[in-house]
Motif scaffolding. Structure first.
Motif, mmCIF file in Angstrom:
data_model
loop_
_atom_site.group_PDB
_atom_site.id
_atom_site.type_symbol
_atom_site.label_atom_id
_atom_site.label_comp_id
_atom_site.label_asym_id
_atom_site.label_seq_id
_atom_site.Cartn_x
_atom_site.Cartn_y
_atom_site.Cartn_z
ATOM 1 N N ALA A 1 0.823 -1.212 0.000
ATOM 2 C CA ALA A 1 0.000 0.000 0.000
ATOM 3 C C ALA A 1 0.857 1.262 0.000
ATOM 4 C CB ALA A 1 -0.919 0.007 1.218
ATOM 5 N N ARG B 1 -10.765 1.931 1.525
ATOM 6 C CA ARG B 1 -10.679 0.899 0.484
ATOM 7 C C ARG B 1 -9.458 1.074 -0.400
ATOM 8 N NH1 ARG B 1 -16.933 0.191 -1.707
ATOM 9 N NH2 ARG B 1 -17.845 -0.437 0.307
ATOM 10 N N ARG B 2 -9.016 2.318 -0.520
ATOM 11 C CA ARG B 2 -7.835 2.594 -1.331
ATOM 12 C C ARG B 2 -6.966 3.605 -0.597
ATOM 13 N NH1 ARG B 2 -8.139 0.564 -6.291
ATOM 14 N NH2 ARG B 2 -6.501 1.907 -7.115
ATOM 15 N N TYR B 3 -5.660 3.482 -0.819
ATOM 16 C CA TYR B 3 -4.725 4.434 -0.211
ATOM 17 C C TYR B 3 -3.745 4.872 -1.289
ATOM 18 C CZ TYR B 3 -1.106 6.427 2.761
ATOM 19 O OH TYR B 3 -0.197 7.288 3.332
ATOM 20 N N HIS B 4 -3.813 6.168 -1.643
ATOM 21 C CA HIS B 4 -2.969 6.724 -2.695
ATOM 22 C C HIS B 4 -3.054 5.897 -3.975
ATOM 23 C CE1 HIS B 4 -0.210 9.256 0.167
ATOM 24 N NE2 HIS B 4 -1.493 9.536 0.291
ATOM 25 N N GLY B 5 -4.275 5.520 -4.307
ATOM 26 C CA GLY B 5 -4.530 4.790 -5.541
ATOM 27 C C GLY B 5 -4.299 3.301 -5.456
ATOM 28 N N ARG B 6 -3.868 2.804 -4.308
ATOM 29 C CA ARG B 6 -3.603 1.370 -4.158
ATOM 30 C C ARG B 6 -4.714 0.721 -3.334
ATOM 31 N NH1 ARG B 6 2.970 1.075 -3.098
ATOM 32 N NH2 ARG B 6 3.547 2.652 -4.665
ATOM 33 N N THR B 7 -5.098 -0.483 -3.740
ATOM 34 C CA THR B 7 -6.201 -1.182 -3.071
ATOM 35 C C THR B 7 -5.788 -1.667 -1.690
ATOM 36 O OG1 THR B 7 -7.072 -1.924 -5.198
ATOM 37 C CG2 THR B 7 -7.796 -3.134 -3.235
ATOM 38 N N VAL B 8 -6.674 -1.420 -0.726
ATOM 39 C CA VAL B 8 -6.483 -1.925 0.634
ATOM 40 C C VAL B 8 -7.381 -3.148 0.792
ATOM 41 C CG1 VAL B 8 -6.789 -1.426 3.101
ATOM 42 C CG2 VAL B 8 -5.948 0.369 1.531
#
Length: 293
Positions: free
Chosen positions: A60, A125-132
């Protein structure tokens, strides 16, 4: 000596030695221990859990590091049983009697930033465009460790493990035990013993919590002298009276019965916890083994 006091002394005859009693604690095992991992196994699982969560956090974009994990012997049963080390009493009074709460679970204390917490616990659900992952990185780590647990529903496999569940069962048993008249009788016998030595306390909590050395919420800014002769003399008498009256033996009997009632009541859920523990231990060995290769 009262009939009650005599009965308690006979119940604890093996411990009637005052401060010459063995410095090692008595049998501190209680029934709910069967549903928790031991110190070494618990540390192994936690290391794997932290390692998996760190890998997830890196995906992430967060370089988060958990603290090192060392085995912590679970001593909370000593609190339930009410055993007081005579060696400690002689050396430093009540200093060190209270432990850090992390010793109950073996989980070291650590802090996280807001973003780290959201990713770790799945609040985004997302952090800086990355899926959590659903439930966050901790849930993903636990899903790996829970994998293959026998007789466990998929919902339990996938969700974040509740580290406080067994302690809550133990607390429920403790609440019931505290109302048992045998505990009150043991406190009275102990108080009589202390009175005969010139110490005036109605129960063991009053002795350890004496405002001459114990810190309370009202005076936590005041630095109090510790290990004074008055504190040591009180603690030594306390340890002697616990041994002479069979105080810890009575408490252990009551707590064993209370925990067994909790097990009988919640056997199905505790069986799930035991199965998850077995899976987590086996899977953690695989996770840590793959790291070493």
């Amino acid at each position: 000596m009262s009939v009650l006091r005599m009965a308690l002394v006979m119940a604890g005859v093996a411990a009637v030695a005052g401060c010459s009693a063995a410095a090692n604690p008595p049998d501190t095992t209680l029934p709910l221990d069967a549903y928790s991992l031991g110190a070494e196994d618990r540390a192994q699982v936690l290391r794997a859990r932290f390692m998996l969560a760190e890998e997830c956090m890196r995906r992430a974009g967060l370089d988060f590091r958990f603290p090192a994990v060392e085995p912590v012997t679970n001593l909370h049963n000593i609190d339930y049983i009410g055993w007081f080390d005579p060696g400690q009493a002689q050396k430093s009074g009540y200093v060190g009697e209270r432990r850090n709460v992390s010793e109950d679970t073996g989980i070291p204390i650590y802090s996280v930033g807001d973003d780290e917490f959201r990713v770790l616990m799945g609040n985004v659900r997302r952090y800086h465009g990355r899926t959590v992952p659903p439930g966050g990185c901790m849930a993903e780590a636990d899903a790996v460790l829970n994998r293959g647990a026998r007789g466990v529903a998929p919902a339990d496999i996938r969700k974040r493990f509740d580290d406080d569940e067994v302690p809550r069962f133990a607390d429920s048993a403790s609440d019931a035990a505290s109302r048992d008249p045998r505990i009150a009788a043991a406190e009275r016998a102990w108080s009589e013993c202390m009175e005969s030595r010139g110490f005036h306390y109605s129960d063991t909590g009053q002795a350890g919590g004496d405002p001459r050395w114990a810190t309370t919420a009202k005076d936590d800014q005041i630095v109090k002298p510790r290990g004074t002769q008055a504190e040591i003399d009180t603690a030594v008498a306390d340890a002697q009276c616990r041994a002479e009256t069979g105080y810890s033996d009575v408490r252990r009997t009551v707590y064993v019965e209370a925990q067994q009632r909790v097990i009988d009541r919640d056997r199905a859920r505790l069986g799930v916890i035991r199965s998850l523990n077995e899976a987590r231990l086996a899977n953690s060995a695989k996770v840590l083994g793959s790291q070493r290769r």
